[in-house]
Write a protein that holds these residues in place. Sequence first.
Motif, short mmCIF file in Angstrom:
data_model
loop_
_atom_site.label_atom_id
_atom_site.label_comp_id
_atom_site.label_asym_id
_atom_site.label_seq_id
_atom_site.Cartn_x
_atom_site.Cartn_y
_atom_site.Cartn_z
N MET A 204 1.07 -1.24 -0.20
CA MET A 204 0.03 -0.19 0.19
C MET A 204 1.03 1.35 0.40
N LEU A 205 0.23 2.04 -0.28
CA LEU A 205 1.49 3.63 -1.15
C LEU A 205 0.61 4.18 -0.12
N ASP A 206 1.23 4.49 1.33
CA ASP A 206 0.32 5.12 2.51
C ASP A 206 1.59 5.68 2.89
N ASP A 207 3.38 6.28 3.05
CA ASP A 207 3.51 7.37 3.23
C ASP A 207 3.98 8.18 1.86
N LEU A 208 3.54 9.28 2.73
CA LEU A 208 2.79 10.67 2.27
C LEU A 208 4.85 11.15 1.96
N ASN A 209 6.07 10.38 2.83
CA ASN A 209 6.98 11.04 2.40
C ASN A 209 8.09 10.51 1.26
N GLU A 210 7.60 9.06 1.19
CA GLU A 210 8.15 8.36 0.10
C GLU A 210 7.61 9.02 -1.14
N LEU A 211 6.58 9.48 -1.26
CA LEU A 211 6.08 9.75 -2.17
C LEU A 211 6.19 11.27 -3.00
N ARG A 212 6.13 12.14 -2.12
CA ARG A 212 7.59 13.53 -1.72
C ARG A 212 8.91 13.32 -2.70
N THR A 213 9.30 12.26 -2.07
CA THR A 213 10.43 11.80 -2.20
C THR A 213 10.50 11.80 -3.49
N PHE A 214 9.88 10.31 -3.94
CA PHE A 214 9.87 10.12 -5.60
C PHE A 214 9.66 11.17 -6.33
N ARG A 215 8.27 11.79 -6.46
CA ARG A 215 7.93 13.24 -7.15
C ARG A 215 9.58 14.03 -7.45
N ARG A 216 10.14 14.62 -6.40
CA ARG A 216 11.64 15.43 -6.05
C ARG A 216 12.77 14.85 -6.91
N ILE A 217 12.44 13.17 -7.35
CA ILE A 217 13.87 12.22 -7.77
C ILE A 217 13.38 12.92 -9.34
N ALA A 218 12.27 12.47 -9.44
CA ALA A 218 11.28 12.55 -11.20
C ALA A 218 12.05 14.46 -11.49
N SER A 219 12.01 14.94 -10.50
CA SER A 219 11.91 16.64 -11.54
C SER A 219 12.78 17.06 -11.10
N LEU A 220 14.01 16.32 -10.42
CA LEU A 220 15.55 17.18 -9.57
C LEU A 220 16.09 16.32 -11.27
N GLY A 221 15.80 14.69 -11.84
CA GLY A 221 16.48 14.38 -12.33
C GLY A 221 17.97 13.13 -11.44
N SER A 222 17.94 13.32 -9.71
CA SER A 222 19.13 12.73 -9.18
C SER A 222 18.60 12.71 -7.45
N LEU A 223 19.52 11.46 -7.48
CA LEU A 223 18.83 11.13 -5.85
C LEU A 223 19.50 12.08 -5.00
N THR A 224 20.97 12.55 -5.63
CA THR A 224 21.93 13.57 -4.88
C THR A 224 20.73 15.00 -4.75
N ALA A 225 20.48 15.46 -5.83
CA ALA A 225 19.83 16.95 -5.52
C ALA A 225 18.57 16.58 -4.66
N ALA A 226 18.01 15.86 -5.10
CA ALA A 226 17.17 15.61 -4.33
C ALA A 226 17.25 14.95 -2.70
N ALA A 227 18.22 14.68 -2.31
CA ALA A 227 18.28 14.74 -0.69
C ALA A 227 18.81 16.03 -0.08
N ARG A 228 19.57 17.21 -1.25
CA ARG A 228 19.67 18.24 -0.54
C ARG A 228 18.01 19.29 -1.30
N ASP A 229 17.74 19.17 -1.58
CA ASP A 229 16.45 20.38 -1.94
C ASP A 229 15.54 19.36 -0.67
N LEU A 230 15.30 18.43 -0.09
CA LEU A 230 14.48 18.09 1.40
C LEU A 230 15.25 18.10 2.17
N GLY A 231 16.51 18.84 2.18
CA GLY A 231 17.21 18.73 3.31
C GLY A 231 17.42 17.59 4.38
#
Length: 315
Positions: free
Chosen positions: A1-28
């Motif tokens: 079940m897709l019930d963790d909003l942090n996972e979903l928000r992280t997935f969206r940022r990875i897709a938007s920025l094209g990088s796990l590192t950039a997503a980590a930086r953006d999310l703090g």
Amino acid sequence: MLDDLNELRTFRRIASLGSLTAAARDLGVGLAVVSKRLTTLERRAGVRLIQRTTRRLSMTDEGQALLVQVEQALDAIEAAEERIATGRDEPMGLLRVGAPVSFGRRHVAPILGRLAARHPRLDVDLRLDDRVTDLIGERIEVAIRIGPPRDSTMIMRRLAENRRILVAAPAYLDRHGRPSKPEDLVGLEGLSYGDATLPWRLLGLNGVETDIRLRIRLRSDSGDAVHDWALAGAGIMLKSALDLASDLAANRLERVLPDYASAPSPVYALFASGHSLSTRARAFVDAMIVELTDFGSPSAISPRQDALGARLSKP
């Protein structure tokens, strides 16, 4: 079940920025946290969502399909949170807009800039391209197009009336004369955009179609290049009246055969079928209607264009 909003928000940022590192930086958060959230989400979904190599990331088909739903869900949640916190329905999140290059620069980009300035939680991604846009594949929320779309599955809203008209620089007409009838155009230079072919088919005040034939010496796949040629006095151009209002008002360009124009070619906003319209998309579309109403007023073009429009609109 897709019930963790942090996972979903992280997935969206990875897709938007094209990088796990950039997503980590953006999310703090740390890179390990982002990687774990993505892995957990993929395990919950039961499919690989993002192909990862040492050099690049790419969305799988399953990831692309899920991303569309994730963005809609998160947008709805964030909008609801905003309404609860402020009592307002504030435009927020990422608004992706697609538009033709020339029209987008003149009309769409300024509106988006003003919207972003007024709404600090709104982000904008404007894609300027004259080709037909794949709204789903490119995750475009609103596509602006001139003329009726070929894809009947799209939901569309008419933003403004529009026609294509003939124009040239006054200097060109001073050299070659001002045609009074279509036959006077034979032998004059035309400026052509893309793969458009002659003759150009226009309607007179009586509604009868007339073929316009010119000698094409300059052609480009850039509408802006063709527009620049017209301003420089290189020939006669056929272009949307909405794109020409400011040049006509400043006498940089002049109508050629003012009693002739193309069949109606309205400006539309397109949305993917089945998608509810977000607050940010509604705000953008409403702003476009206001902008184009000003540019599309009869006084912005000419009295003859208004008369032509009135005749063409009759049943």
